[in-house]
Write an enzyme that holds these catalytic residues in place. Structure first.
Site, PDB file in Angstrom:
ATOM      1  NE  ARG A   1      -4.209  -1.440   9.794  1.00 22.48           N
ATOM      2  CZ  ARG A   1      -3.140  -0.824   9.315  1.00 22.48           C
ATOM      3  NH1 ARG A   1      -3.194   0.445   9.009  1.00 22.48           N
ATOM      4  NH2 ARG A   1      -2.011  -1.480   9.113  1.00 22.48           N
TER       5      ARG A   1
ATOM      6  NE  ARG B   1       7.342  -2.740   5.814  1.00 22.85           N
ATOM      7  CZ  ARG B   1       6.011  -2.569   5.916  1.00 22.85           C
ATOM      8  NH1 ARG B   1       5.301  -2.237   4.860  1.00 22.85           N
ATOM      9  NH2 ARG B   1       5.412  -2.761   7.062  1.00 22.85           N
TER      10      ARG B   1
ATOM     11  NE  ARG C   1       1.965  -4.975  11.208  1.00 22.88           N
ATOM     12  CZ  ARG C   1       2.949  -4.756  10.331  1.00 22.88           C
ATOM     13  NH1 ARG C   1       4.107  -5.366  10.468  1.00 22.88           N
ATOM     14  NH2 ARG C   1       2.785  -3.922   9.343  1.00 22.88           N
TER      15      ARG C   1
ATOM     16  NE  ARG D   1       6.277  -0.535  10.090  1.00 22.55           N
ATOM     17  CZ  ARG D   1       5.092  -0.507   9.479  1.00 22.55           C
ATOM     18  NH1 ARG D   1       4.970   0.110   8.308  1.00 22.55           N
ATOM     19  NH2 ARG D   1       4.037  -1.072  10.016  1.00 22.55           N
TER      20      ARG D   1
ATOM     21  CE  LYS E   1      -2.255  -1.094   3.846  1.00 23.72           C
ATOM     22  NZ  LYS E   1      -1.665  -2.422   4.158  1.00 23.72           N
TER      23      LYS E   1
HETATM   24  P1  AMP Z   1       0.904   0.468   9.044  1.00 19.39           P
HETATM   25  O1  AMP Z   1       2.074   1.372   8.946  1.00 19.39           O
HETATM   26  O2  AMP Z   1      -0.260   0.913   8.200  1.00 19.39           O
HETATM   27  O3  AMP Z   1       1.269  -0.979   8.806  1.00 19.39           O
HETATM   28  O4  AMP Z   1       0.378   0.548  10.554  1.00 19.39           O
HETATM   29  C1  AMP Z   1       1.227   0.184  11.622  1.00 19.39           C
HETATM   30  C2  AMP Z   1       0.401   0.057  12.890  1.00 19.39           C
HETATM   31  O5  AMP Z   1      -0.200   1.323  13.199  1.00 19.39           O
HETATM   32  C3  AMP Z   1      -0.749  -0.926  12.852  1.00 19.39           C
HETATM   33  O6  AMP Z   1      -0.359  -2.267  13.113  1.00 19.39           O
HETATM   34  C4  AMP Z   1      -1.667  -0.357  13.956  1.00 19.39           C
HETATM   35  O7  AMP Z   1      -1.157  -0.676  15.232  1.00 19.39           O
HETATM   36  C5  AMP Z   1      -1.492   1.142  13.755  1.00 19.39           C
HETATM   37  N1  AMP Z   1      -2.493   1.677  12.792  1.00 19.39           N
HETATM   38  C6  AMP Z   1      -2.241   2.255  11.599  1.00 19.39           C
HETATM   39  N2  AMP Z   1      -3.376   2.616  10.989  1.00 19.39           N
HETATM   40  C7  AMP Z   1      -4.382   2.248  11.825  1.00 19.39           C
HETATM   41  C8  AMP Z   1      -5.801   2.320  11.747  1.00 19.39           C
HETATM   42  N3  AMP Z   1      -6.415   2.847  10.681  1.00 19.39           N
HETATM   43  N4  AMP Z   1      -6.515   1.838  12.795  1.00 19.39           N
HETATM   44  C9  AMP Z   1      -5.919   1.320  13.884  1.00 19.39           C
HETATM   45  N5  AMP Z   1      -4.587   1.190  14.007  1.00 19.39           N
HETATM   46  C10 AMP Z   1      -3.819   1.655  12.986  1.00 19.39           C
END
Ligand code: AMP
Length: 214
Positions: free
Chosen positions: A88, A127, A171, A160, A13
């Site tokens: 999400r 990554r 996740r 990360r 994404k």
């Molecule tokens: P990402 O960078 O999109 O993979 O997000 C990393 C982490 O941030 C996720 O595993 C969640 O803990 C948190 N997070 C990001 N976006 C959301 C969302 N829309 N709702 C809830 N938690 C989020």
């Protein structure tokens, strides 16, 4: 153009969002990036979000909905944006629809990046992300020219915390709990398109741009 990118962790994404940003000159809004920045700055929001993120759980809806509403109100979003990692949950999708209705806008496309689950673990564990500009690399599939250094800005690359194998599984579990409901919600709007994102970055990019140009 207003666009939502859906898909599991590791679907690409963020990478595809960066391509779209370049082509259409609209900002990428990544709730994950905003939350990581808040953690770095040790803000109140960052402190609240950290334990959820470290364990691979979702940050509570009210926090991320607040982030999105604040971000979408900024001037650079007037011609559109790409939502990367939001919504999400169904509650987030409904809150987004309410906000859009209040502003008289609508989402143009919801693109769901579908990837064979077997590929995702390798994508995530390999990554690497630039600490300064957020550019993403992969140690095998998309390495930086200089090891540990960003091609774009020269910043240091890091892995990360939540890209470690034990957190990745959590996740996926969280993603799988919500994915069907979001797909059903957006399928009803007629704006939902799924894209096979198992191929190369270039192939996925072409498939996504073809939809956006249609
Ligand atoms: P990402 O960078 O999109 O993979 O997000 C990393 C982490 O941030 C996720 O595993 C969640 O803990 C948190 N997070 C990001 N976006 C959301 C969302 N829309 N709702 C809830 N938690 C989020």
């Amino acid at each position: 153009m207003k666009l939502i990118l859906l898909g599991p962790p590791g679907a690409g994404k963020g990478t595809q969002a960066k391509y779209i940003t370049e082509k259409y000159s609209i900002p990428q809004i990544s709730t994950g990036d905003i939350l990581r920045q808040a953690i770095k700055e040790q803000s109140e929001m960052g402190k609240r979000a950290k334990s959820y993120m470290d364990s691979g759980s979702l940050v509570p809806d009210e926090i991320v909905i607040g982030i999105i509403n604040e971000r979408m109100a900024q001037g650079d979003c007037k011609d559109g944006y790409i939502l990367d990692g939001f919504p999400r949950t169904l509650a987030q999708a409904e809150a987004l629809s309410d906000s859009l209705q209040a502003y008289g806008g609508d989402i143009d496309f919801v693109i769901d990046l579908k990837v064979d689950p077997d590929q995702l673990v390798a994508r995530l564990t390999g990554r690497r992300v630039c600490r300064d500009c957020g550019q993403m690399f992969h140690v095998e599939y998309n390495p930086s020219k200089m090891m540990g250094q960003c091609d774009k800005c020269g910043g240091p690359l890091y892995q990360r915390d939540d890209d470690m194998p034990e957190t990745i599984l959590k996740r996926f579990e969280v993603y799988n709990q919500q994915a069907k409901a979001l797909e059903a919600y957006y399928s009803k709007t007629g704006r939902y398109k799924s894209v096979d994102a198992s191929g190369s970055l270039e192939d996925v990019r072409s498939a996504v741009l073809e939809i956006l140009d249609s």
